[in-house]
Write a protein that holds these residues in place. Sequence first.
Motif, mmCIF file in Angstrom:
data_model
loop_
_atom_site.group_PDB
_atom_site.id
_atom_site.type_symbol
_atom_site.label_atom_id
_atom_site.label_comp_id
_atom_site.label_asym_id
_atom_site.label_seq_id
_atom_site.Cartn_x
_atom_site.Cartn_y
_atom_site.Cartn_z
ATOM 1 N N ALA A 54 4.865 3.438 10.408
ATOM 2 C CA ALA A 54 4.299 4.109 9.230
ATOM 3 C C ALA A 54 5.268 4.039 8.058
ATOM 4 O O ALA A 54 4.867 3.782 6.912
ATOM 5 C CB ALA A 54 3.956 5.561 9.566
ATOM 6 N N ARG A 55 6.550 4.241 8.333
ATOM 7 C CA ARG A 55 7.559 4.188 7.269
ATOM 8 C C ARG A 55 7.681 2.763 6.713
ATOM 9 O O ARG A 55 7.870 2.567 5.515
ATOM 10 C CB ARG A 55 8.906 4.676 7.804
ATOM 11 N N ASP A 89 4.641 -1.234 0.791
ATOM 12 C CA ASP A 89 3.684 -0.943 -0.272
ATOM 13 C C ASP A 89 4.376 -0.518 -1.573
ATOM 14 O O ASP A 89 3.751 -0.535 -2.641
ATOM 15 C CB ASP A 89 2.699 0.134 0.173
ATOM 16 N N LEU A 90 5.667 -0.156 -1.480
ATOM 17 C CA LEU A 90 6.431 0.224 -2.681
ATOM 18 C C LEU A 90 7.125 -0.967 -3.325
ATOM 19 O O LEU A 90 7.742 -0.820 -4.384
ATOM 20 C CB LEU A 90 7.494 1.272 -2.328
ATOM 21 N N TRP A 136 14.896 3.887 4.859
ATOM 22 C CA TRP A 136 14.288 3.099 5.939
ATOM 23 C C TRP A 136 15.355 2.554 6.881
ATOM 24 O O TRP A 136 15.180 2.572 8.100
ATOM 25 C CB TRP A 136 13.471 1.966 5.329
ATOM 26 N N ALA A 148 4.722 1.935 4.432
ATOM 27 C CA ALA A 148 4.905 2.651 3.162
ATOM 28 C C ALA A 148 5.967 1.969 2.307
ATOM 29 O O ALA A 148 5.816 1.846 1.078
ATOM 30 C CB ALA A 148 5.280 4.103 3.434
#
Length: 241
Positions: free
Chosen positions: A114-115, A121-122, A136, A118
């Motif tokens: 999940a991290r 996506d950044l 991360w 995310a």
Amino acid sequence: MIEWRDEGPLIAVRKHGETSVIIEVFTAEHGRHAGVVRGGTSRKVSASLQPGTQIEITWKARLEDHLGSITVEPQRSRAAQVMQDRVALAGLNAVCAILSFSLPEREPHPALYARTVALLDLLGQGDVWPLAYLQWEMALLDELGFGLDLSACAVTGTNADLCFVSPRTGRAVSRENAGPWVDRLLPLSPALIGRDITDENILQGLKTTGHFFENHLAPSLGDRKFPASRARLLDALNRQP
């Protein structure tokens, strides 16, 4: 025949025979998983097999321990996020290479998954991505058993004036208790504990996490060098205006 469906970012591609490729995908439920994509070198298929692309896969094999074959359905590409951004491209390459290098095969890591999604996506959001990437890396080290404990001094148990990190244990050390070992300790960047977030402090934090990748994680995986793409990312971060 065993068959399942899952999704995740594609993290590695290598040629297999004349027309096929072997891909690695960091999947939500099956961890880092590989398989053969038949016809993967064709122009139509290879366009969707770019590192970082979020794909849905169907994996099939006669037995669980076989390499298996994969069919791919692209969900979304991240190419537009990195095409004109040198740091974003370096970041994408580093994340994919580190996952391929570090993760045990076929072992789920749902929180890290999940991290990771995310973080990817950044990409291209330069104001927030470097800190998210540092966090991360810390999460990855923790997930694989090499996490840093920066909550209190390893010597006294207090959390006052924490300035260093033990290169052996990953625990914080206060300025007062560094003593004669101060030259051997790593700096505890404020960015590692969510304070004083500057580009300089993020880079300092990445040097500290890099020590644990190079000197703890990599040796635990055998005689393999840590991916050079991480060093290229740090260079890109250093050069950005």
